[in-house]
Design an enzyme around this catalytic site. Structure first.
Site, PDB file in Angstrom:
ATOM      1  N   GLU A  16      10.725   4.784 -39.676  1.00 20.34           N
ATOM      2  CA  GLU A  16      10.170   6.003 -40.259  1.00 20.34           C
ATOM      3  C   GLU A  16       9.168   6.591 -39.267  1.00 20.34           C
ATOM      4  O   GLU A  16       8.421   5.836 -38.634  1.00 20.34           O
ATOM      5  CB  GLU A  16       9.426   5.728 -41.572  1.00 20.34           C
ATOM      6  N   ASN A  70       5.193  14.101 -35.889  1.00 18.60           N
ATOM      7  CA  ASN A  70       5.007  13.299 -34.674  1.00 18.60           C
ATOM      8  C   ASN A  70       6.142  13.580 -33.678  1.00 18.60           C
ATOM      9  O   ASN A  70       7.076  12.794 -33.506  1.00 18.60           O
ATOM     10  CB  ASN A  70       4.929  11.811 -35.036  1.00 18.60           C
ATOM     11  N   TYR A  88      12.158   8.489 -29.313  1.00 18.06           N
ATOM     12  CA  TYR A  88      13.276   7.813 -29.989  1.00 18.06           C
ATOM     13  C   TYR A  88      14.605   8.513 -29.671  1.00 18.06           C
ATOM     14  O   TYR A  88      15.641   7.862 -29.547  1.00 18.06           O
ATOM     15  CB  TYR A  88      13.033   7.743 -31.504  1.00 18.06           C
TER      16      TYR A  88
END
Ligand code: COA
Length: 170
Positions: A110, A115, A122
């Protein structure tokens, strides 16, 4: 801080917890207390934690919980003075390799909807947004995005891991 020392990634040890907690404190509005890391290291057999070191200094950390066939990323941070120098990528590569070793099929996490730095990191590792948890963060009610990798043992992720490993070696 300019990265001159060699970066290595190793399992977190109890003696790393103070440095890890300092990074956590500088990185998150609701940091985990130091004793939470100690408990994880001493008592949670489903948890694995890594630290990145520049020379001897702890500059980043990350952790997963093994949840059936999912490696769930529980925490991830790089010291603010050492960001944008590839340490997050280095940690993520080691986390993916570790996830494969423990038999996970995918990595999941999560991340705060705001962000963008972490989401960008990622994405470099083929995580994709697969869901949304409204009001997930209890401190301010922010939404979480759920991100997951393709099958770790599939050709795409095997290729990604090999490419990242070669990039680091080169
Ligand atoms: C997210 C975080 C771990 C990234 O660590 P890092 O060591 O700076 O990341 P890297 O240098 O390995 O970055 C790899 C890539 O991710 C992306 N990225 C990382 N930080 C970024 C930023 N601030 N803005 C945009 N893209 C970013 C870029 O694609 C970058 O590659 P590039 O530098 O060649 O452009 C770090 O910013 C951090 O600790 N943030 C606070 C804690 C946090 O948010 N943790 C994640 C919780 S889910």
């Amino acid at each position: 801080m300019a990265l001159t020392a060699r970066v290595s990634v190793d399992p977190m040890r109890l003696e790393d917890v103070a440095a890890v907690h300092e990074i956590e404190r500088l990185s998150f509005q609701t940091p985990w207390p130091a004793h939470a890391f100690e408990q994880e290291l001493k008592g949670n057999r489903l948890a694995r934690y890594l630290v990145a070191r520049a020379g001897e200094r702890v500059v980043g950390f990350a952790g997963i919980w093994s949840m059936v066939d999912d490696a769930h990323v529980t925490t991830f941070g790089v010291h603010p003075d050492w960001r944008r120098q590839g340490i997050g990528r280095h940690l993520l590569l080691n986390l993916a390799e570790l996830s494969l070793v423990i038999g996970a099929r995918r990595m999941t996490l999560e991340v705060r909807a705001s962000n963008h730095a972490a989401q960008a990191l990622y994405r470099t590792f083929d995580f994709d947004i697969v869901g949304h948890r409204p009001g997930y963060y209890t401190d301010d009610g922010e939404d979480a995005l759920i991100m997951t990798t393709p099958e770790l043992d599939g050709p795409a992720m095997r290729g990604r891991i090999a490419t990242e490993r070669a990039r680091l070696a080169g």
